[in-house]
Design an enzyme around this catalytic site. Sequence first.
Site, mmCIF file in Angstrom:
data_model
loop_
_atom_site.group_PDB
_atom_site.id
_atom_site.type_symbol
_atom_site.label_atom_id
_atom_site.label_comp_id
_atom_site.label_asym_id
_atom_site.label_seq_id
_atom_site.Cartn_x
_atom_site.Cartn_y
_atom_site.Cartn_z
ATOM 1 N N ASP A 464 0.828 -1.210 0.000
ATOM 2 C CA ASP A 464 0.000 0.000 0.000
ATOM 3 C C ASP A 464 0.862 1.260 0.000
ATOM 4 O O ASP A 464 2.069 1.218 0.261
ATOM 5 C CB ASP A 464 -0.893 -0.027 1.256
ATOM 6 C CG ASP A 464 -2.239 0.643 1.032
ATOM 7 O OD1 ASP A 464 -2.339 1.498 0.128
ATOM 8 O OD2 ASP A 464 -3.187 0.323 1.777
ATOM 9 N N ASP A 534 -11.059 1.956 -2.933
ATOM 10 C CA ASP A 534 -11.659 1.622 -1.639
ATOM 11 C C ASP A 534 -13.184 1.727 -1.704
ATOM 12 O O ASP A 534 -13.866 1.456 -0.712
ATOM 13 C CB ASP A 534 -11.131 2.545 -0.538
ATOM 14 C CG ASP A 534 -9.827 2.027 0.049
ATOM 15 O OD1 ASP A 534 -9.283 1.041 -0.484
ATOM 16 O OD2 ASP A 534 -9.342 2.593 1.044
HETATM 17 C C1 GLA Z 1 -5.805 1.920 2.224
HETATM 18 C C2 GLA Z 1 -6.274 0.770 1.359
HETATM 19 C C3 GLA Z 1 -7.302 -0.045 2.106
HETATM 20 C C4 GLA Z 1 -6.734 -0.536 3.414
HETATM 21 C C5 GLA Z 1 -6.225 0.639 4.211
HETATM 22 C C6 GLA Z 1 -5.510 0.184 5.470
HETATM 23 O O1 GLA Z 1 -6.800 2.848 2.391
HETATM 24 O O2 GLA Z 1 -6.774 1.237 0.145
HETATM 25 O O3 GLA Z 1 -7.736 -1.117 1.303
HETATM 26 O O4 GLA Z 1 -5.699 -1.438 3.159
HETATM 27 O O5 GLA Z 1 -5.333 1.438 3.477
HETATM 28 O O6 GLA Z 1 -5.094 1.239 6.232
#
Ligand code: GLA
Length: 716
Positions: A464, A534
């Site tokens: 990420d 997300d």
């Molecule tokens: C980001 C990702 C999510 C999740 C969060 C965790 O927002 O897109 O899918 O993994 O981080 O903090």
Amino acid sequence: MRRDVQVYIGRLRAMNPSSEQEPVASAIYSQDASSKVSIQITTHNAALRFTIDEHGKLFQSGFGSKGIHLTDCSEAFPTWGNGWVFEPALSVIHADGNTSTDLRVSRWSKTGQITKIELKDPEYPFFVDLLFRTIEAEDVIEVWTVLRNEEDGEVKLEAYASSALHFGDGDFWLTQFHGQFTDEAKMAEEKLGYGLKVLDSKLGVRAHQFRAPWLLLSKGGPLQEDEGEVFGGSLAWSGSFRFAFEVLPNGELQTLCGVNPFASAYKLAPGEAFETPKMIWAWSDRGAGDLSRKLHRYIRREVIRDGDEPRAVLLNNWESTYFDFDEGKIVSLFEGAREIGLDLFLLDDGWFGQKYPRNDDTQGLGDWTPDPRKLPNGIGALTRAAKEKGLRFGLWFEPEMVNPRSELFEKHPEWLIRQPKRQIELQRNQMVLDLTNPEVREFVFDVIEGTLSRNPGISYIKWDCNRYITQPGSPYLHRDMQENLQVDYVRGLYAVMEKVATSYPDVQIMMCSGGGGRVDLGAMRFAHELWPSDMTDPVRRLFIQWGFSYFMPAIAVANHVTLSGESSLKFAFDVAFSGRLGMDVDLDKLSKADREVARSAVAVYKEIRELVQLGDLYRLESPYAGPRSSLMYVKENGAVVFLYSLGDSPPACLRLKGIVPSCSYSVREINVATEGLDLNSNLSGRALIEGGLPVPALGPCESAVFHLERPVETGP
Ligand code: GLA
């Protein structure tokens, strides 16, 4: 006519392509040559042509269908400061302060898939190689540049495009994929008019938050799915990018694509070479559908890792637990995952932090030791428990980042990207580590290496990146080299990613970046799939997936069923089915009936997984036109059709594509709790294409999935 315009017109139309010579495989270009030389870079159906004039100047004389020769012939890779008065591909300040560059061809060669045209400034030991790699079957050409400084001092690159291509006269429509967090890849089309249009990003650490590094150019009319000449472009770069489109006064379109040179002038020491990232161009004269299929095949075979190996169906815990979990909770999810038929469990954010436990996003990032309060037996206990249930195990990392409230920050405040004398600006309470610094790169690699080697049960990583750079200063780089940061950061990132990928070839990687922020073909070389957003409400995600489908093959696009939104679980599954399926639901909290829906949906998906992940995509009806949306995937032995309704859709036939007219198909509705639609079991391909699949009225958030099985030859 003003003089400068005359000069410009002269350079645009200096050549007469009809006097071209036959191409040769390799040539040293002599400036005394009395006739012009033509260089052709061809794929199955497309050609990119260059001509060298008697003075060694390089001109581009066409890009498009192999059969068509453009009459326009414009200066290729125009340089700043010596006559060219529009956007330059290259702008260099030489060691002696001269701000102009003049390029002449010294030689060119063709070796296998790669054509190299070597240019040099006659007055300076400054070299520019234009490189082109053709992927014939897919009509894809990768275009990049290598710049070499042999001068006796530093040169400064102020603009350094990867590709500078002319598209000739004509009307062009540009489609971009813009958006925001949870609203990625929204399509917007406009006709290009005179002047300069720029699509760019200045985010540094990741390509996309507001705009994906892709574009579509349609010639002669707005983008169509199955007709028309269309070009797709994408920069394989995870940092700031710039796509510039300039309709010149003579009506010709020039495009310049590459790293965004804004505030990123790059200093090149004597003897150093600079290789730009690749710009990928794909071409079709049969519309966006054909172009996407070519891009998908190219990306599966040439970019992502293991692009022909169907992916696991996974369970992620992010939306069901967020940071609130412990070993017991996670292990309790395994049993449900096994019952439902899932293959892999992905533990998300929140598993680490000793002094600063990661119980929310305010602290702990950077301290990659399991939190003993949540996981007293470490990650190993989880991988073992997962294995007992027949599940693989995956883990979330955000290795390039740090919270100021962390042990890492306390120990290494000098490792952060920040500007001196400015108050630190946080995004999601975090900062970016300075990957230009080799010590930091080593730390980041060691974090992953350490965790993977201690826990051999980990076979999947979610990588990420939840912020971008807003204060681009590097404590590591010399104060005179600060503008190198944007490029050197991404190079540092790739060095780490490459080391992880080569050290752990069996560990799969998902690229994530606050949703779909790192979806470029540069980072995707080290990954298997990406997290597009997300946003998991299936209604809104349908549009996001639609946008992604123009470039990204279904196998690389992770779609997780969650409880977000108002639609039924079946609708959520049907939407997620059209990519790599996963779930992010607290299975313990599902009713018995819903668990059964999920179990049966996962089994259905596994039946069609290869069709979706390895098949050819045909987009049938766009959600932008609504209220229905439909797409299908086709392979030799069948097809799967997805139909979604976002409002009230009256009964109407759905005209299919890509199947064989002379075959008959048995059509079955799948992923249905009770009886599926009553369809004729043997429908001819021709009838399905011309007349369509008869489907009944559907209400808001209703959907249907049809499986077409094994065509049987029935003659012409
Ligand atoms: C980001 C990702 C999510 C999740 C969060 C965790 O927002 O897109 O899918 O993994 O981080 O903090």
